[in-house]
Design an enzyme around this catalytic site. Structure first.
Site: not given
Length: 371
Positions: A263, A302
């Site tokens: 940390s 499409r």
């Protein structure tokens, strides 16, 4: 060009090299070259024309950034690539194909190769879990349901459950079919009739892809089937990571990663960083999967935007899945199991069928992975 530092380097997965923009765009050239060869094998063009096309493609320099810019004009990258190739020499280039054939097939090449790497990592992960299960078959610990202590189980039974999910994920991915696409302008193969089906079959053979013999321009289930299997694998490792995070909490501390994270503000902490990263990668996957299922609404012959949304999304989904699996492997590799701590939390001694459950999963694993 990688998608991002965190996606491609922090994830440490060999699958990423198959999912970049460069690999996708180079795949267009691979498909075009194979298509010319396939068209010649089918008798649609001459062998000489196919040889000229391959030479043209081989000599073409792909400028990824420039092609990416030009892609916007026609809404896909095949158009500028084919235009550039035909400007060099049109002979034998792009016989009977449409842009979607080339893009979909290139995506399948990327996904096939990336999925192969993901399966290998899952296999290695299963090996780690099998060893943990053997070692801790009889190690008693408290089970938890709805976040609360429940009844005793064994750590081997817990890891067997993890292993079971990984084996199922691996099986689903191994059974996928990566399908060639060849349908022509409107999915009728008119431009190469009567050779269309023969070209489709020869193209699949050239590229080592599956050929269903069908046209799937507006049937996007081949894409969502792959995406769902990848997302399931991501979910499986996210579950493991969540359990590790819970069991690594200071108040429980039954597990500890071999290389925990630190940390910046609290030096006393030993964070289960790899499990946390796994969770973070896997957490992105459901949203990406949702986009691909939304793209099943592929209108007429499409897709108008739906097809276009797939190209980056499915590669990002595969990359996030690969990263999640890689980080889960990192979390479990050398993980420290505090059996004494597990013992202090016990409120009973009857573990029921827990060892037998572990045995059944191990039997399945060993049947599929003989030593």
């Amino acid at each position: 060009m990688t998608r991002s530092l965190y996606s491609d380097l922090a994830g440490e997965s060999p699958a990423h090299r198959h999912l970049s923009d460069e690999d996708f765009l180079r795949g267009l050239l691979t498909v075009e070259s194979a298509l010319s060869t396939a068209a010649a094998h089918a008798g649609a063009i001459s062998e000489a024309d196919a040889a000229t096309a391959r030479e043209t493609i081989q000599g073409y320099h792909l400028d990824v950034e420039e092609i990416s810019r030009q892609s916007a004009d026609g809404a896909n990258p095949t158009i500028p690539v084919v235009t550039a190739l035909k400007a060099i020499d049109p002979t034998g280039i792009h016989p009977g194909a449409t842009s979607q054939d080339i893009i979909d097939t290139s995506l399948m090449l990327c996904l096939r190769d990336a999925t192969g790497e993901i399966i290998t990592t899952l296999r290695d992960l299963a090996g780690l879990l099998a060893e943990l299960t053997r070692t801790h078959r009889d190690t008693p610990m408290m089970a938890h349901t709805l976040g609360q202590q429940a009844v005793p189980t064994t750590f081997g039974c817990i890891t067997a459950g993890w292993l079971q999910a990984i084996m199922r994920s691996q099986q689903a991915l191994s059974g996928l079919q990566f399908e060639v696409s060849y349908g022509g302008a409107a999915g009728t193969m008119t431009a190469t009739h009567p050779h269309g089906f023969a070209i489709q079959d020869a193209l699949a053979t050239e590229l080592g892809l599956h050929n269903s013999g069908l046209i799937w321009h507006s049937d996007r289930i081949p894409v969502t089937t792959i995406a769902a299997a990848l997302a399931t694998a991501a979910g499986a490792v996210r579950k493991i990571a969540g359990d590790i995070i819970f069991l690594s909490a200071s108040e429980i501390l039954e597990l500890r990663e071999a290389q925990p994270g630190g940390s910046s503000a609290m030096p006393h902490k030993a964070n289960p960083a790899a499990a946390i990263a796994c969770d973070g990668y896997a957490r992105r996957v459901p949203g990406l999967l949702s986009t691909l299922f939304d793209a099943l609404d592929c209108r007429l012959q499409r897709g108008t935007g739906s097809w276009h949304a797939e190209w980056q999304t499915i590669r990002e989904l595969a990359a996030a899945t690969a990263s999640a699996i890689s980080r889960c492997h990192r979390s479990l590799d050398g993980i420290v199991v505090d059996t004494h701590r597990m013992g202090t939390h016990l409120s009973g001694t009857d573990v029921g069928h827990a060892p037998g459950i572990a045995d059944r999963v191990l039997e399945l694993y060993e049947r599929n992975n003989p030593r």
